[in-house]
Design an enzyme around this catalytic site. Structure first.
Site, mmCIF file in Angstrom:
data_model
loop_
_atom_site.group_PDB
_atom_site.id
_atom_site.type_symbol
_atom_site.label_atom_id
_atom_site.label_comp_id
_atom_site.label_asym_id
_atom_site.label_seq_id
_atom_site.Cartn_x
_atom_site.Cartn_y
_atom_site.Cartn_z
ATOM 1 N N ASN A 119 17.212 -20.959 6.582
ATOM 2 C CA ASN A 119 17.557 -22.121 5.755
ATOM 3 C C ASN A 119 16.967 -22.062 4.338
ATOM 4 O O ASN A 119 17.394 -22.811 3.456
ATOM 5 C CB ASN A 119 17.162 -23.435 6.436
ATOM 6 C CG ASN A 119 18.069 -23.813 7.594
ATOM 7 O OD1 ASN A 119 17.639 -24.395 8.587
ATOM 8 N ND2 ASN A 119 19.355 -23.477 7.483
ATOM 9 N N ASP A 177 22.790 -29.880 14.288
ATOM 10 C CA ASP A 177 23.694 -29.335 13.268
ATOM 11 C C ASP A 177 24.745 -30.364 12.860
ATOM 12 O O ASP A 177 25.157 -31.199 13.665
ATOM 13 C CB ASP A 177 24.363 -28.070 13.835
ATOM 14 C CG ASP A 177 24.944 -27.201 12.721
ATOM 15 O OD1 ASP A 177 24.606 -27.416 11.542
ATOM 16 O OD2 ASP A 177 25.742 -26.300 13.048
HETATM 17 C C1 IPE Z 1 20.806 -23.890 12.443
HETATM 18 O O1 IPE Z 1 21.767 -24.563 11.707
HETATM 19 C C2 IPE Z 1 19.449 -24.229 11.960
HETATM 20 C C3 IPE Z 1 19.013 -25.604 12.191
HETATM 21 C C4 IPE Z 1 19.671 -26.510 12.808
HETATM 22 C C5 IPE Z 1 17.719 -25.912 11.689
HETATM 23 P P1 IPE Z 1 22.496 -23.899 10.459
HETATM 24 O O2 IPE Z 1 23.499 -24.869 10.014
HETATM 25 O O3 IPE Z 1 21.496 -23.446 9.470
HETATM 26 O O4 IPE Z 1 23.156 -22.604 11.119
HETATM 27 P P2 IPE Z 1 24.399 -21.732 10.655
HETATM 28 O O5 IPE Z 1 24.120 -21.306 9.242
HETATM 29 O O6 IPE Z 1 25.627 -22.566 10.749
HETATM 30 O O7 IPE Z 1 24.435 -20.596 11.634
HETATM 31 C C1 IPE Z 2 21.657 -29.355 10.169
HETATM 32 O O1 IPE Z 2 22.720 -29.805 9.406
HETATM 33 C C2 IPE Z 2 20.337 -29.638 9.534
HETATM 34 C C3 IPE Z 2 19.568 -28.478 9.117
HETATM 35 C C4 IPE Z 2 19.933 -27.230 9.099
HETATM 36 C C5 IPE Z 2 18.263 -28.793 8.649
HETATM 37 P P1 IPE Z 2 23.407 -28.866 8.348
HETATM 38 O O2 IPE Z 2 22.767 -29.075 7.025
HETATM 39 O O3 IPE Z 2 23.438 -27.463 8.813
HETATM 40 O O4 IPE Z 2 24.881 -29.456 8.323
HETATM 41 P P2 IPE Z 2 26.233 -28.663 8.147
HETATM 42 O O5 IPE Z 2 26.249 -27.583 9.184
HETATM 43 O O6 IPE Z 2 26.217 -28.100 6.759
HETATM 44 O O7 IPE Z 2 27.289 -29.684 8.351
HETATM 45 MG MG MG Z 3 24.785 -26.320 9.794
#
Ligand code: IPE
Ligand code: IPE
Ligand code: MG
Length: 234
Positions: free
Chosen positions: A67, A18
């Site tokens: 996602n 994340d």
């Molecule tokens: C969780 O991260 C999913 C992945 C890392 C693939 P998100 O960034 O999507 O989760 P939330 O929305 O903060 O809970």
């Molecule tokens: C995690 O990084 C990657 C995926 C969910 C694929 P994020 O895209 O969730 O990054 P933040 O949470 O917006 O910083």
């Molecule tokens: Mg995230």
């Protein structure tokens, strides 16, 4: 402390990658650039888990069932990166690694499905390491998928063993250690069954900046955890 001083290592390590977006934003970059950096880092860290620490099972949360709610442009970019990640070089990048995809990946574009299927096939006889890659993965979906497959077999009574044999991680041990970067302290629907007795670790650092030394630090923390599984030490 060096790697040689690590006496207790997880058998099954999970990582929720994340913070790609926030990492990019802090640098005035686009979210896509954040994902690009994140996936480059994924390769480095996963290799370190396998080839330096000999961790046999590594589970990565790369794309959740939730996602899809992101803007199409971002979803398309993530698909593009996944395609590159699963390319023909996979077995060169990861010797001795069996790829196991968690999640219904048939929902992705056809060329990605073909690539993923080919890589699974190509790596299926590798026995040393398993990379469980969660794409279009959700823990709730996985449990429903398991339950529905059990029903199809007309099994009328389910125990833990039967359920586990219908999960994406069939035949693998539960998670010992779960790392989620970027400071968020939630599971976001990751491996709900397998996480039951895992140790959690939530470093503040955003995923693209989580380096080998951070992994070492995480593993040092893990080995100092007191895992009791409900019992007491006599
Ligand atoms: C969780 O991260 C999913 C992945 C890392 C693939 P998100 O960034 O999507 O989760 P939330 O929305 O903060 O809970
Ligand atoms: C995690 O990084 C990657 C995926 C969910 C694929 P994020 O895209 O969730 O990054 P933040 O949470 O917006 O910083
Ligand atoms: Mg995230």
């Amino acid at each position: 402390m060096t790697k040689n001083e690590l006496k207790i290592l997880p058998t099954h390590l999970g990582i929720i990658i994340d913070g790609n977006g926030r990492w990019a934003k802090m640098r005035g970059l686009s979210r896509s650039q954040g994902h690009m950096a994140g996936f480059k880092n994924l390769e480095v860290i996963v290799k370190e888990c396998f080839y330096k620490y000999n961790i046999p099972h590594v589970s990565i949360y790369a794309f959740s069932t939730e996602n899809w709610k992101r803007p199409k442009k971002e979803v398309d970019y993530l698909i593009k990166i996944l395609r590159e990640y699963l390319d023909d070089n996979f077995s060169v990048k990861y010797p001795n690694v069996k790829l196991n995809i968690m999640g219904d990946y048939t929902k992705f574009p056809e060329d990605l499905v073909i690539k993923a299927t080919a890589t699974i096939e190509e790596t299926k006889n590798n026995t040393k390491f398993i990379l469980n890659l969660g794409i279009n993965y959700g823990g709730r979906d996985e449990l429903l998928y398991a339950i529905n497959n059990i029903i199809k077999k007309e099994i009328t009574e389910v125990d833990a063993n039967i359920l586990e044999n219908h999960l994406y991680t069939k035949g693998q041990p539960p998670l010992d250690f779960l790392i989620r970067t970027s400071g968020e302290q939630r599971l976001s629907n990751f491996m709900l069954w397998q996480v039951a007795y895992a140790e959690f670790y939530f470093p503040k650092v955003h995923w693209p900046a989580f380096k080998k030394k951070d992994l070492l630090e995480a593993l040092q923390t893990y080995q100092n955890r007191d895992r009791r599984f409900g019992a007491i030490k006599e």
